[in-house]
Design a protein around this motif. Structure first.
Motif, PDB file in Angstrom:
ATOM      1  N   GLU A  23       0.833  -1.206   0.000  1.00 17.56           N
ATOM      2  CA  GLU A  23       0.000   0.000   0.000  1.00 17.56           C
ATOM      3  C   GLU A  23       0.860   1.244   0.000  1.00 17.56           C
ATOM      4  O   GLU A  23       2.023   1.219   0.392  1.00 17.56           O
ATOM      5  N   SER A  24       0.240   2.355  -0.426  1.00 13.83           N
ATOM      6  CA  SER A  24       0.918   3.642  -0.462  1.00 13.83           C
ATOM      7  C   SER A  24      -0.132   4.736  -0.428  1.00 13.83           C
ATOM      8  O   SER A  24      -1.290   4.517  -0.785  1.00 13.83           O
ATOM      9  N   TRP A  31       6.153   2.503  -0.773  1.00 10.75           N
ATOM     10  CA  TRP A  31       5.265   1.364  -0.541  1.00 10.75           C
ATOM     11  C   TRP A  31       5.620   0.674   0.759  1.00 10.75           C
ATOM     12  O   TRP A  31       6.759   0.712   1.216  1.00 10.75           O
ATOM     13  N   SER A  32       4.634   0.025   1.361  1.00 11.66           N
ATOM     14  CA  SER A  32       4.864  -0.753   2.573  1.00 11.66           C
ATOM     15  C   SER A  32       3.825  -1.865   2.647  1.00 11.66           C
ATOM     16  O   SER A  32       2.774  -1.783   2.016  1.00 11.66           O
ATOM     17  N   PRO A  33       4.132  -2.906   3.428  1.00 16.32           N
ATOM     18  CA  PRO A  33       3.125  -3.947   3.631  1.00 16.32           C
ATOM     19  C   PRO A  33       1.877  -3.332   4.261  1.00 16.32           C
ATOM     20  O   PRO A  33       1.954  -2.329   4.979  1.00 16.32           O
ATOM     21  N   LEU A  59      -3.135   0.560  -3.810  1.00 11.98           N
ATOM     22  CA  LEU A  59      -2.604  -0.788  -3.668  1.00 11.98           C
ATOM     23  C   LEU A  59      -1.892  -1.182  -4.949  1.00 11.98           C
ATOM     24  O   LEU A  59      -2.270  -0.753  -6.044  1.00 11.98           O
ATOM     25  N   ALA A  60      -0.876  -2.040  -4.819  1.00 11.80           N
ATOM     26  CA  ALA A  60      -0.160  -2.540  -5.989  1.00 11.80           C
ATOM     27  C   ALA A  60       0.393  -3.923  -5.686  1.00 11.80           C
ATOM     28  O   ALA A  60       0.759  -4.220  -4.550  1.00 11.80           O
ATOM     29  N   TRP A  61       0.427  -4.753  -6.715  1.00 11.92           N
ATOM     30  CA  TRP A  61       1.088  -6.056  -6.640  1.00 11.92           C
ATOM     31  C   TRP A  61       2.500  -5.869  -7.186  1.00 11.92           C
ATOM     32  O   TRP A  61       2.677  -5.563  -8.352  1.00 11.92           O
ATOM     33  N   ILE A  62       3.507  -6.017  -6.320  1.00 10.34           N
ATOM     34  CA  ILE A  62       4.898  -5.840  -6.704  1.00 10.34           C
ATOM     35  C   ILE A  62       5.537  -7.223  -6.842  1.00 10.34           C
ATOM     36  O   ILE A  62       5.421  -8.041  -5.926  1.00 10.34           O
ATOM     37  N   ALA A  68      13.552  -4.695  -4.852  1.00  8.49           N
ATOM     38  CA  ALA A  68      14.675  -3.758  -4.725  1.00  8.49           C
ATOM     39  C   ALA A  68      14.527  -2.570  -5.677  1.00  8.49           C
ATOM     40  O   ALA A  68      15.213  -1.561  -5.522  1.00  8.49           O
ATOM     41  N   ASP A  69      13.598  -2.669  -6.628  1.00 10.10           N
ATOM     42  CA  ASP A  69      13.419  -1.602  -7.621  1.00 10.10           C
ATOM     43  C   ASP A  69      12.388  -0.550  -7.207  1.00 10.10           C
ATOM     44  O   ASP A  69      12.180   0.422  -7.927  1.00 10.10           O
ATOM     45  N   VAL A  70      11.721  -0.752  -6.071  1.00  9.77           N
ATOM     46  CA  VAL A  70      10.733   0.218  -5.582  1.00  9.77           C
ATOM     47  C   VAL A  70      11.177   0.732  -4.225  1.00  9.77           C
ATOM     48  O   VAL A  70      11.997   0.115  -3.553  1.00  9.77           O
TER      49      VAL A  70
END
Length: 104
Positions: A23-24, A31-33, A59-62, A68-70
């Motif tokens: 989420e963000s 972003w964080s859990p 919300l996003a699916w990473i 490491a890219d976000v």
């Protein structure tokens, strides 16, 4: 205002098809859990379920391979999440303490 102690934050990981749900705040780029503050009398599992049910800003699916890219907060999670999934270690701790301030 007086220091009333430390607020406990808990978060959960939802992993599906090699991606983790995060989420963000809209447009924040960090972003964080999914998680939030533990309420008085609430258990950690109860808090995590509540946080997943509440409305979130963005919300996003990473992909796990792209953590490491976000900008993932706290930063150490980009390495600890894949390691935890490989080893079965599911509890993370952060020693960062943020005082909770209460207005008198």
């Amino acid at each position: 205002m007086t220091d009333q102690g430390v607020r406990v934050r808990c978060a959960g990981l939802l992993v599906r098809d090699g991606h983790v749900l995060v989420e963000s705040l809209v447009g924040a780029g960090r972003w964080s859990p999914i998680g939030g503050g533990l309420q008085p009398g609430e258990t950690v599992p109860e808090a995590i379920v509540r946080e997943f049910r509440e409305d979130h800003q963005e919300l996003a699916w990473i992909p796990l391979s792209g953590l490491a890219d976000v900008v993932l907060l706290p930063h150490h999670l980009s390495e600890e999440i894949p390691t935890a999934l490989e080893t079965g270690r599911i509890v993370f701790r952060s020693e960062r303490r943020v005082p909770v301030m209460k207005q008198e």
